[in-house]
Design a protein around this motif. Structure first.
Motif, mmCIF file in Angstrom:
data_model
loop_
_atom_site.group_PDB
_atom_site.id
_atom_site.type_symbol
_atom_site.label_atom_id
_atom_site.label_comp_id
_atom_site.label_asym_id
_atom_site.label_seq_id
_atom_site.Cartn_x
_atom_site.Cartn_y
_atom_site.Cartn_z
ATOM 1 N N GLU A 3 0.750 -0.894 0.058
ATOM 2 C CA GLU A 3 -0.214 -0.553 -0.174
ATOM 3 C C GLU A 3 1.272 1.311 0.165
ATOM 4 N N ALA A 28 -10.018 8.799 -0.055
ATOM 5 C CA ALA A 28 -10.411 8.349 0.431
ATOM 6 C C ALA A 28 -11.988 6.895 0.226
ATOM 7 N N CYS A 29 -11.998 7.576 -0.186
ATOM 8 C CA CYS A 29 -13.465 6.544 -0.766
ATOM 9 C C CYS A 29 -13.426 6.967 -2.324
ATOM 10 N N ASN A 31 -17.412 6.539 -4.955
ATOM 11 C CA ASN A 31 -18.468 6.984 -5.165
ATOM 12 C C ASN A 31 -19.047 5.954 -6.611
ATOM 13 N N ARG A 111 -6.338 -0.332 -5.002
ATOM 14 C CA ARG A 111 -6.689 -1.639 -4.337
ATOM 15 C C ARG A 111 -7.138 -1.266 -2.689
ATOM 16 N N TYR A 112 -6.666 -0.246 -2.140
ATOM 17 C CA TYR A 112 -7.365 0.028 -0.255
ATOM 18 C C TYR A 112 -7.994 0.920 -0.255
ATOM 19 N N VAL A 113 -8.619 1.123 -1.089
ATOM 20 C CA VAL A 113 -9.229 2.852 -1.278
ATOM 21 C C VAL A 113 -11.260 2.129 -1.149
ATOM 22 N N THR A 114 -12.498 2.483 0.128
ATOM 23 C CA THR A 114 -12.981 2.262 -0.129
ATOM 24 C C THR A 114 -14.214 2.604 -1.198
ATOM 25 N N ARG A 115 -14.798 1.701 -1.521
ATOM 26 C CA ARG A 115 -15.546 2.306 -2.282
ATOM 27 C C ARG A 115 -17.304 2.252 -1.995
ATOM 28 N N ASN A 116 -18.246 3.048 -1.910
ATOM 29 C CA ASN A 116 -19.077 3.593 -1.454
ATOM 30 C C ASN A 116 -20.725 3.712 -2.751
ATOM 31 N N ASP A 118 -23.755 4.961 -3.472
ATOM 32 C CA ASP A 118 -24.335 6.126 -3.190
ATOM 33 C C ASP A 118 -25.582 6.052 -3.800
#
Length: 139
Positions: A3, A28-29, A31, A111-116, A118
């Motif tokens: 990372e 950070a994330c 969308n 790879r380590y990014v949060t997915r939302n 919406d």
């Protein structure tokens, strides 16, 4: 792949390489907006202040813009390969924001990014613009 630091710049490129976008840091994330437009593009947006982002278009290359609804944003595609690259604010905003399509970024970088996902935009009216027939917002 290890990372990388969150403040490491990321680079997005369209498939043919004519359009490249550099953002100052990994988001950070991300969308995955489900509005009538974005779900059709199958994009995954990271949001930035437009002043932080560098868009480079090779000599002789161009983007084509799709502007619809409330006419607040320009959705820009590469004219050669057709990739959706970013959306850009047209009207002045109190908090400047643009969207970078992170599907154009090397997957190892995200790879380590949060997915939302919406779903909120499903019910948001499109200003004074013309609603899409599948728009679920109340006008």
């Amino acid at each position: 792949m290890a990372e990388k630091a969150p403040d490491t710049p990321i680079k997005a490129t369209c498939h043919c390489g004519d359009i490249s976008i550099t953002a100052p840091r990994r988001p950070a994330c991300v969308n995955e907006c489900q509005c009538t437009l974005c779900r059709r593009y199958a994009v995954a947006w990271a949001y930035y202040d437009p002043a932080e982002v560098k868009v480079e278009i090779k000599e002789g290359a161009a983007t084509i813009k799709y502007i619809w609804g409330d006419r607040d944003h320009s959705f820009d595609f590469c004219t050669k390969c057709g990739c959706m690259c970013y959306w850009w604010p047209i009207k002045e905003q109190s908090t400047p924001k643009m969207g970078l399509n992170t599907r154009l970024v090397d997957p190892d970088e995200m790879r380590y990014v949060t997915r939302n996902i919406d779903y909120d935009q499903l019910y948001v009216p499109i200003g004074e613009g013309t609603p899409h027939p599948e728009d679920k917002a109340k006008y």
